[in-house]
Design an enzyme around this catalytic site. Structure first.
Site, PDB file in Angstrom:
ATOM      1  N   ARG A 231      42.071  29.939  27.432  1.00 40.17           N
ATOM      2  CA  ARG A 231      41.257  30.801  28.282  1.00 40.17           C
ATOM      3  C   ARG A 231      41.343  32.265  27.855  1.00 40.17           C
ATOM      4  O   ARG A 231      40.750  33.121  28.478  1.00 40.17           O
ATOM      5  CB  ARG A 231      41.706  30.663  29.741  1.00 40.17           C
ATOM      6  CG  ARG A 231      41.612  29.238  30.236  1.00 40.17           C
ATOM      7  CD  ARG A 231      42.095  29.115  31.650  1.00 40.17           C
ATOM      8  NE  ARG A 231      41.336  29.994  32.522  1.00 40.17           N
ATOM      9  CZ  ARG A 231      41.696  30.277  33.759  1.00 40.17           C
ATOM     10  NH1 ARG A 231      42.761  29.786  34.261  1.00 40.17           N
ATOM     11  NH2 ARG A 231      40.958  31.090  34.490  1.00 40.17           N
TER      12      ARG A 231
ATOM     13  N   ARG B 125      38.905  38.648  20.485  1.00 42.07           N
ATOM     14  CA  ARG B 125      37.548  39.030  20.073  1.00 42.07           C
ATOM     15  C   ARG B 125      37.625  40.032  18.933  1.00 42.07           C
ATOM     16  O   ARG B 125      38.385  41.000  19.025  1.00 42.07           O
ATOM     17  CB  ARG B 125      36.784  39.657  21.231  1.00 42.07           C
ATOM     18  CG  ARG B 125      36.504  38.655  22.314  1.00 42.07           C
ATOM     19  CD  ARG B 125      35.624  39.272  23.380  1.00 42.07           C
ATOM     20  NE  ARG B 125      35.443  38.318  24.460  1.00 42.07           N
ATOM     21  CZ  ARG B 125      35.134  38.651  25.693  1.00 42.07           C
ATOM     22  NH1 ARG B 125      34.951  39.928  26.001  1.00 42.07           N
ATOM     23  NH2 ARG B 125      34.976  37.741  26.608  1.00 42.07           N
TER      24      ARG B 125
ATOM     25  N   ARG C 151      51.896  28.311  42.509  1.00 43.50           N
ATOM     26  CA  ARG C 151      52.283  29.712  42.617  1.00 43.50           C
ATOM     27  C   ARG C 151      51.499  30.308  43.783  1.00 43.50           C
ATOM     28  O   ARG C 151      50.330  29.965  44.021  1.00 43.50           O
ATOM     29  CB  ARG C 151      51.934  30.482  41.337  1.00 43.50           C
ATOM     30  CG  ARG C 151      52.685  29.980  40.146  1.00 43.50           C
ATOM     31  CD  ARG C 151      54.160  30.303  40.179  1.00 43.50           C
ATOM     32  NE  ARG C 151      54.425  31.691  39.808  1.00 43.50           N
ATOM     33  CZ  ARG C 151      55.631  32.248  39.853  1.00 43.50           C
ATOM     34  NH1 ARG C 151      56.678  31.541  40.296  1.00 43.50           N
ATOM     35  NH2 ARG C 151      55.809  33.488  39.472  1.00 43.50           N
TER      36      ARG C 151
ATOM     37  N   ARG D 122      49.300  42.803  38.700  1.00 43.33           N
ATOM     38  CA  ARG D 122      48.101  43.626  38.557  1.00 43.33           C
ATOM     39  C   ARG D 122      47.856  44.428  39.827  1.00 43.33           C
ATOM     40  O   ARG D 122      48.420  44.128  40.887  1.00 43.33           O
ATOM     41  CB  ARG D 122      46.879  42.780  38.210  1.00 43.33           C
ATOM     42  CG  ARG D 122      46.550  41.697  39.204  1.00 43.33           C
ATOM     43  CD  ARG D 122      45.335  40.891  38.739  1.00 43.33           C
ATOM     44  NE  ARG D 122      44.984  39.871  39.728  1.00 43.33           N
ATOM     45  CZ  ARG D 122      43.926  39.091  39.669  1.00 43.33           C
ATOM     46  NH1 ARG D 122      43.070  39.196  38.661  1.00 43.33           N
ATOM     47  NH2 ARG D 122      43.686  38.194  40.614  1.00 43.33           N
TER      48      ARG D 122
ATOM     49  N   GLU E 250      49.653  42.909  43.252  1.00 40.24           N
ATOM     50  CA  GLU E 250      49.823  41.457  43.347  1.00 40.24           C
ATOM     51  C   GLU E 250      51.151  41.030  42.776  1.00 40.24           C
ATOM     52  O   GLU E 250      51.468  41.346  41.623  1.00 40.24           O
ATOM     53  CB  GLU E 250      48.721  40.759  42.539  1.00 40.24           C
ATOM     54  CG  GLU E 250      47.526  40.357  43.377  1.00 40.24           C
ATOM     55  CD  GLU E 250      46.464  39.664  42.544  1.00 40.24           C
ATOM     56  OE1 GLU E 250      45.327  40.139  42.614  1.00 40.24           O
ATOM     57  OE2 GLU E 250      46.754  38.694  41.825  1.00 40.24           O
TER      58      GLU E 250
ATOM     59  N   TYR F 154      42.794  23.802  38.855  1.00 43.74           N
ATOM     60  CA  TYR F 154      42.263  25.155  38.965  1.00 43.74           C
ATOM     61  C   TYR F 154      40.752  25.060  38.772  1.00 43.74           C
ATOM     62  O   TYR F 154      40.290  24.659  37.708  1.00 43.74           O
ATOM     63  CB  TYR F 154      42.871  26.123  37.932  1.00 43.74           C
ATOM     64  CG  TYR F 154      42.305  27.499  38.177  1.00 43.74           C
ATOM     65  CD1 TYR F 154      42.879  28.348  39.111  1.00 43.74           C
ATOM     66  CD2 TYR F 154      41.123  27.901  37.568  1.00 43.74           C
ATOM     67  CE1 TYR F 154      42.306  29.569  39.414  1.00 43.74           C
ATOM     68  CE2 TYR F 154      40.542  29.123  37.873  1.00 43.74           C
ATOM     69  CZ  TYR F 154      41.147  29.955  38.798  1.00 43.74           C
ATOM     70  OH  TYR F 154      40.572  31.150  39.122  1.00 43.74           O
TER      71      TYR F 154
ATOM     72  N   ASP G 194      37.128  27.236  39.085  1.00 46.56           N
ATOM     73  CA  ASP G 194      36.370  28.429  39.429  1.00 46.56           C
ATOM     74  C   ASP G 194      35.323  28.049  40.483  1.00 46.56           C
ATOM     75  O   ASP G 194      35.007  26.869  40.664  1.00 46.56           O
ATOM     76  CB  ASP G 194      35.694  28.990  38.174  1.00 46.56           C
ATOM     77  CG  ASP G 194      36.641  29.902  37.394  1.00 46.56           C
ATOM     78  OD1 ASP G 194      37.500  30.552  38.023  1.00 46.56           O
ATOM     79  OD2 ASP G 194      36.520  29.953  36.159  1.00 46.56           O
TER      80      ASP G 194
HETATM   81  C1  LIG Z   1      43.736  34.619  43.190  1.00 44.66           C
HETATM   82  C2  LIG Z   1      42.521  33.810  42.858  1.00 44.66           C
HETATM   83  C3  LIG Z   1      41.455  34.437  42.246  1.00 44.66           C
HETATM   84  C4  LIG Z   1      40.309  33.715  41.936  1.00 44.66           C
HETATM   85  N1  LIG Z   1      39.277  34.350  41.321  1.00 44.66           N
HETATM   86  C5  LIG Z   1      38.173  33.671  41.024  1.00 44.66           C
HETATM   87  C6  LIG Z   1      37.087  34.330  40.358  1.00 44.66           C
HETATM   88  O1  LIG Z   1      37.140  35.525  40.038  1.00 44.66           O
HETATM   89  N2  LIG Z   1      35.987  33.600  40.072  1.00 44.66           N
HETATM   90  C7  LIG Z   1      35.888  32.255  40.393  1.00 44.66           C
HETATM   91  O2  LIG Z   1      34.847  31.642  40.110  1.00 44.66           O
HETATM   92  N3  LIG Z   1      36.897  31.620  41.035  1.00 44.66           N
HETATM   93  C8  LIG Z   1      38.017  32.287  41.344  1.00 44.66           C
HETATM   94  N4  LIG Z   1      39.049  31.645  41.999  1.00 44.66           N
HETATM   95  C9  LIG Z   1      38.874  30.216  42.412  1.00 44.66           C
HETATM   96  C10 LIG Z   1      38.221  30.058  43.815  1.00 44.66           C
HETATM   97  O3  LIG Z   1      39.064  30.631  44.783  1.00 44.66           O
HETATM   98  C11 LIG Z   1      37.982  28.563  44.098  1.00 44.66           C
HETATM   99  O4  LIG Z   1      37.051  28.073  43.167  1.00 44.66           O
HETATM  100  C12 LIG Z   1      37.430  28.251  45.481  1.00 44.66           C
HETATM  101  O5  LIG Z   1      38.187  28.871  46.474  1.00 44.66           O
HETATM  102  C13 LIG Z   1      37.452  26.750  45.678  1.00 44.66           C
HETATM  103  O6  LIG Z   1      37.040  26.422  46.969  1.00 44.66           O
HETATM  104  P1  LIG Z   1      37.656  25.167  47.729  1.00 44.66           P
HETATM  105  O7  LIG Z   1      36.802  24.963  48.922  1.00 44.66           O
HETATM  106  O8  LIG Z   1      37.829  24.012  46.801  1.00 44.66           O
HETATM  107  O9  LIG Z   1      39.139  25.601  48.148  1.00 44.66           O
HETATM  108  P2  LIG Z   1      39.652  26.695  49.184  1.00 44.66           P
HETATM  109  O10 LIG Z   1      38.872  27.937  49.070  1.00 44.66           O
HETATM  110  O11 LIG Z   1      41.118  26.781  49.018  1.00 44.66           O
HETATM  111  O12 LIG Z   1      39.324  26.060  50.621  1.00 44.66           O
HETATM  112  C14 LIG Z   1      40.121  25.042  51.207  1.00 44.66           C
HETATM  113  C15 LIG Z   1      40.127  25.254  52.708  1.00 44.66           C
HETATM  114  O13 LIG Z   1      40.787  24.133  53.332  1.00 44.66           O
HETATM  115  C16 LIG Z   1      41.541  24.617  54.414  1.00 44.66           C
HETATM  116  N5  LIG Z   1      42.607  23.643  54.670  1.00 44.66           N
HETATM  117  C17 LIG Z   1      43.533  23.198  53.783  1.00 44.66           C
HETATM  118  N6  LIG Z   1      44.324  22.284  54.379  1.00 44.66           N
HETATM  119  C18 LIG Z   1      43.912  22.154  55.665  1.00 44.66           C
HETATM  120  C19 LIG Z   1      44.319  21.361  56.772  1.00 44.66           C
HETATM  121  N7  LIG Z   1      45.324  20.468  56.679  1.00 44.66           N
HETATM  122  N8  LIG Z   1      43.676  21.495  57.954  1.00 44.66           N
HETATM  123  C20 LIG Z   1      42.609  22.355  58.056  1.00 44.66           C
HETATM  124  N9  LIG Z   1      42.178  23.129  57.039  1.00 44.66           N
HETATM  125  C21 LIG Z   1      42.807  23.028  55.855  1.00 44.66           C
HETATM  126  C22 LIG Z   1      42.073  25.954  53.929  1.00 44.66           C
HETATM  127  O14 LIG Z   1      42.420  26.779  55.027  1.00 44.66           O
HETATM  128  C23 LIG Z   1      40.889  26.496  53.132  1.00 44.66           C
HETATM  129  O15 LIG Z   1      40.067  27.312  53.943  1.00 44.66           O
HETATM  130  C24 LIG Z   1      40.225  32.328  42.272  1.00 44.66           C
HETATM  131  C25 LIG Z   1      41.307  31.694  42.884  1.00 44.66           C
HETATM  132  C26 LIG Z   1      42.448  32.419  43.148  1.00 44.66           C
HETATM  133  C27 LIG Z   1      43.610  31.699  43.762  1.00 44.66           C
END
Ligand SMILES: Cc1cc2nc3c(=O)[nH]c(=O)nc-3n(C[C@H](O)[C@H](O)[C@H](O)COP(=O)(O)OP(=O)(O)OC[C@H]3O[C@@H](n4cnc5c(N)ncnc54)[C@H](O)[C@@H]3O)c2cc1C
Length: 392
Positions: A181, A185, A256, A287, A310, A358, A360
């Site tokens: 990743r 460049r 993490r 960062r 962070e 992981y 996006d």
């Molecule tokens: C620090 C960080 C930076 C990031 N930056 C980028 C970026 O710049 N660009 C990008 O494209 N992606 C980025 N991502 C990735 C992005 O956050 C994810 O793609 C996205 O959040 C995935 O959505 P999701 O619904 O799968 O998971 P989540 O957003 O984690 O949603 C899961 C939900 O389930 C709920 N939940 C879990 N367990 C339970 C339970 N037992 N009962 C009730 N509710 C529950 C949680 O509260 C949460 O709201 C980043 C991730 C991180 C960690």
């Protein structure tokens, strides 16, 4: 949902998690005629891409760390544009190492600055080759891969300390795949991502996710942890942590987590850009993000700013899981949890936590769209829905 696809008899569906994965699935299945309840233990929708306006400064804060939407998937790009005004955004990141500021991702500017040279692309390519360790076999670890492809000096300056802080393990213990990743460049392109579509929703991600969820037949329960009971539903879609679903009885999957130290600045611009990485190991944070730069179009107070330092550490059971570690032990446990999940009738595991991957945001949306299609196809054939559409 494509109206020409066969539709099954309406079902009552519970979706655990109101993040992007849960929201997209809810919308698609509700548009297919099903009754969907979305439940989240948090008091807001959008999961980890949640954004909220800071009441004092008017700055849009990315509450769980900065999120930039980027994709090459035209279907996903069209999808987000249905629900939000996407503002073009080029992500540019700086790195501080040994008291100097460098340009990231590592590009010709970074290389010339680090080695005190003014090389052309071809000269730099040839020069870096002299710095790298040779070898025919496949690199086994992150460290092997780095020494092979970027050389000792770049590795020591930008990657070693940062990686140890970010992952809490020796780079020699991390899989080589992580470095794929971080390309080198040999031109001056400093755009962090190279996807054709790069943007941030004008009114933030939470507004976008709320618009996705605002559909007939979708009901929302916030502040409601899922405790494993789903009476009254025909099917459950679970986007929470896979190990948590099973009470972590085979041991936890390693994650993490991040701690954010909030710094209120009495000036309009504290660091001149959205993200600065700190590569030296002596600096405890990885960062600093300054959130006003993620929304230059917003009418925020020009005399205030908000920065977040962070800090990364291993997640305990009460912490927010951010990045899956996927070390050898985790991968072993993962396959055991997957075997159990496959035997769990009436439940589909999706999303970054449900599949311990992981993802996006664009991949999370693409997978949710695909999962909705697969579920509909199974139900149309009156077959049981699969536990995983995308194997973790
Ligand atoms: C620090 C960080 C930076 C990031 N930056 C980028 C970026 O710049 N660009 C990008 O494209 N992606 C980025 N991502 C990735 C992005 O956050 C994810 O793609 C996205 O959040 C995935 O959505 P999701 O619904 O799968 O998971 P989540 O957003 O984690 O949603 C899961 C939900 O389930 C709920 N939940 C879990 N367990 C339970 C339970 N037992 N009962 C009730 N509710 C529950 C949680 O509260 C949460 O709201 C980043 C991730 C991180 C960690």
């Amino acid at each position: 949902m494509d109206a020409s696809r066969p539709r099954s008899a309406p079902k009552r569906i519970l979706i655990v998690g109101a993040g992007l994965s849960g929201a997209v699935l809810a919308r698609e299945l509700a548009e297919g005629g099903h009754a969907v309840t979305v439940q989240d233990e948090r008091r807001h929708v959008a999961g980890n891409c949640h954004t909220e306006e800071d009441p004092r400064s008017g700055i849009m804060v990315h509450a769980y760390g900065p999120h930039i939407f980027h994709t090459a998937d035209d279907e996903v790009w069209a999808y987000v544009n249905r629900f939000a005004e996407m503002m073009p955004f080029r992500h540019r990141v700086k790195a501080v190492a040994g008291g100097q500021v460098y340009s990231l991702p590592i590009n010709l500017h970074t290389i010339n600055q680090l080695f005190g040279r003014s090389m052309t692309p071809d000269e730099a390519r040839a020069f870096i080759a002299t710095q790298c360790r040779g070898g025919e076999d496949d690199p086994q670890s992150f460290e092997d891969q780095a020494l092979r492809f970027v050389g000792k000096r770049i590795y020591a300056t930008f990657l070693r300390g940062y990686t140890r802080k970010q992952w809490g393990v020796e780079p020699a213990e991390l899989p080589a795949s992580i470095l794929r990743r971080l390309p080198l460049r040999f031109d001056y392109d400093d755009s962090y991502f190279d996807h054709p579509h790069q943007a941030i929703p004008r009114r933030g991600y939470t507004d976008m996710v709320a618009a996705i969820l605002a559909a007939e037949r979708v009901s929302l329960r916030l502040g409601a942890p899922f405790e494993g009971r789903a009476e009254g539903y025909d099917h459950v879609i679970y986007t929470g942590p896979l190990d948590r679903y099973f009470g972590r009885d085979l041991g936890p999957l390693g994650y993490r987590t991040l701690d954010f130290e909030r710094i209120e600045e009495a000036r309009g611009d504290a660091q001149g850009t959205a993200v600065v990485n700190y590569c030296d190991e002596e600096v405890p944070y990885t960062r600093v993000t300054e959130h006003r730069h993620f929304a230059p179009w917003a009418e925020a107070d020009p005399h205030r700013s908000l920065c977040f330092r962070e800090y990364s550490r291993d997640a305990g059971s009460g912490d927010t899981p951010y990045y899956p570690l996927r070390l050898l032990n985790d991968r072993r446990r993962l396959s055991q949890y997957v075997a159990r999940a496959k035997a769990e009738a009436g439940v589909t595991f999706v999303g970054r936590l449900g599949t311990y991957a992981y993802l996006d945001m664009d991949r999370a949306i693409a997978r949710a769209l695909e999962t909705a299609r697969v579920l509909e196809d199974h139900w149309a054939m009156e077959a049981a829905a699969p536990a995983f559409v995308h194997e973790p």
